[in-house]
Design a protein around this motif. Sequence first.
Motif, PDB file in Angstrom:
ATOM      1  N   THR A 164     -10.858   8.250 -32.065  1.00 31.73           N
ATOM      2  CA  THR A 164      -9.646   8.472 -32.656  1.00 31.73           C
ATOM      3  C   THR A 164      -9.247   8.109 -33.850  1.00 31.73           C
ATOM      4  O   THR A 164      -8.796   8.733 -34.863  1.00 31.73           O
ATOM      5  N   PHE A 183      -1.010   4.449 -31.367  1.00 35.24           N
ATOM      6  CA  PHE A 183      -2.209   4.809 -30.469  1.00 35.24           C
ATOM      7  C   PHE A 183      -2.908   3.681 -30.118  1.00 35.24           C
ATOM      8  O   PHE A 183      -3.144   3.388 -29.060  1.00 35.24           O
ATOM      9  N   VAL A 243      -7.996   3.472 -22.637  1.00 33.64           N
ATOM     10  CA  VAL A 243      -6.489   3.658 -22.936  1.00 33.64           C
ATOM     11  C   VAL A 243      -5.483   3.735 -21.462  1.00 33.64           C
ATOM     12  O   VAL A 243      -5.884   4.468 -20.779  1.00 33.64           O
TER      13      VAL A 243
END
Length: 470
Positions: free
Chosen positions: A205, A370, A467
């Motif tokens: 990401t 994030f 995550v």
Amino acid sequence: MIRMILAFFSLYLATLLLLVGSGLFNTYVGVYLTSLSVSEIWVGALMAVYYLGLVLGARTGHKLIIKVGHIRAYAASAAVVTVTVLLQVLISELWVWLLFRFVAGMAMVTMLMVLESWLNEQTENHQRGKVFAFYMVFSGLGTVLGQLTLPLFGQMEYEPLVFVGICSALCLIPIALTGRLHPALQVPAPLNVRYYLNRVPVSLTVLFIAGMITGAFYGLAPVFIVRQEVSSEQVALFLASAVAAGLVSQWPMGWLADRVNRADMIRINAVILTLLAIPLWGWWSAPFWALIALACMLGVLQFTLYPLGAAFANDNVDPDRRVGLSAILLMVYGLGACIGPLLAGMLMQQFNPNALYIFTSLCAGVLAVFVRTQHISGDHLSQDAPTSFVPMPDTLQSSPIASVLDPRVDMEHDVSHEPVPEELLAPDGDAGSQEPEEHPPAGEGEDPSAGNQQQDGADGKDDAQRVHPG
């Protein structure tokens, strides 16, 4: 140091000339098309298809090199780049320019593959880091010099294109006259995407968003600064300052990244980048010196996201699969660089040129939200984490072959080309619902002593980024 530069001087000189032309062209397109009141969407699209050619052209370039050899493939590709640039002097239809830029991207990545495979073949393991660093310096220097040549051309007409064509032709000479032996081309390792998605989703990401920001900058920052009603010298200085600051800052940033938690560092980088871009949203008219200062600070932050993300990923992938990791990171970064200019161009067309930095703030803000240390379990830390920070090129001006120049990889023991065992592909439990353990989150960027403690307490278990929901 001088001896090493001289040893690879022909390759470094070819890289420098190649990137001078590329750096000038990217800036010229934005300035020239803006002077013609062409939509920012077209400018972004031209950069996007060029990056798409870089991403998709690696396989074609590899086959070409195998078929005809390094020098012939390099010469043919240089001719293609030169012709596509000079044809833009004769043809003004933008849809044809899109085709030219895509083909030029495919030819460019072939040339880079030749240069990088040559460097890799004739570099000993203990010199790999230095050779890679000098390659990055010459790449960055070429990009900066290319932008600084813009003021040499009083009229933004066909002259810069001719100069770019000259650079593309000149970079043939060092390779055509080199006395070095042809290298053996490294076969690209097949990528098992599932393995890397399971291991390093956060880093992927980071690299994707970094690509979006960088691609938008190279494609549309010239449009932004031209709309501030500055001279061509000031346009060149603004762009060159950002790139140079990003290049020079990678060494002190690397020193810091090897001593603090890397997830925290990426997040802090993203938060500061979000805030620093706000003054460029168009709310106030900044003097030029302030624009230069902001360009330098933004350059430090946006051009170090790639190496930070790469270091973060290397901490969580087995050492014998890092060649494949480098290749997939470059691919994800390139895909981001394709999408970024298009989205930023749409925003700039819909609102105003300052929307470029609204886009930058949005991307960095997403990254800040994030990437959070408490959401990273660190269940797949590599046994040698934290790995050393390695400065990386600040653009997509590289190829998958560059992955084997990374001193963090060991080509003699790399198994990226071999199938991944099923137990490494399967998710480790319910990664989406488990809460982090009570101990401090293991992850990339721990200081060396902390990394060793985590390794000792893990009983040899592989670790990775995962995550968890907030």
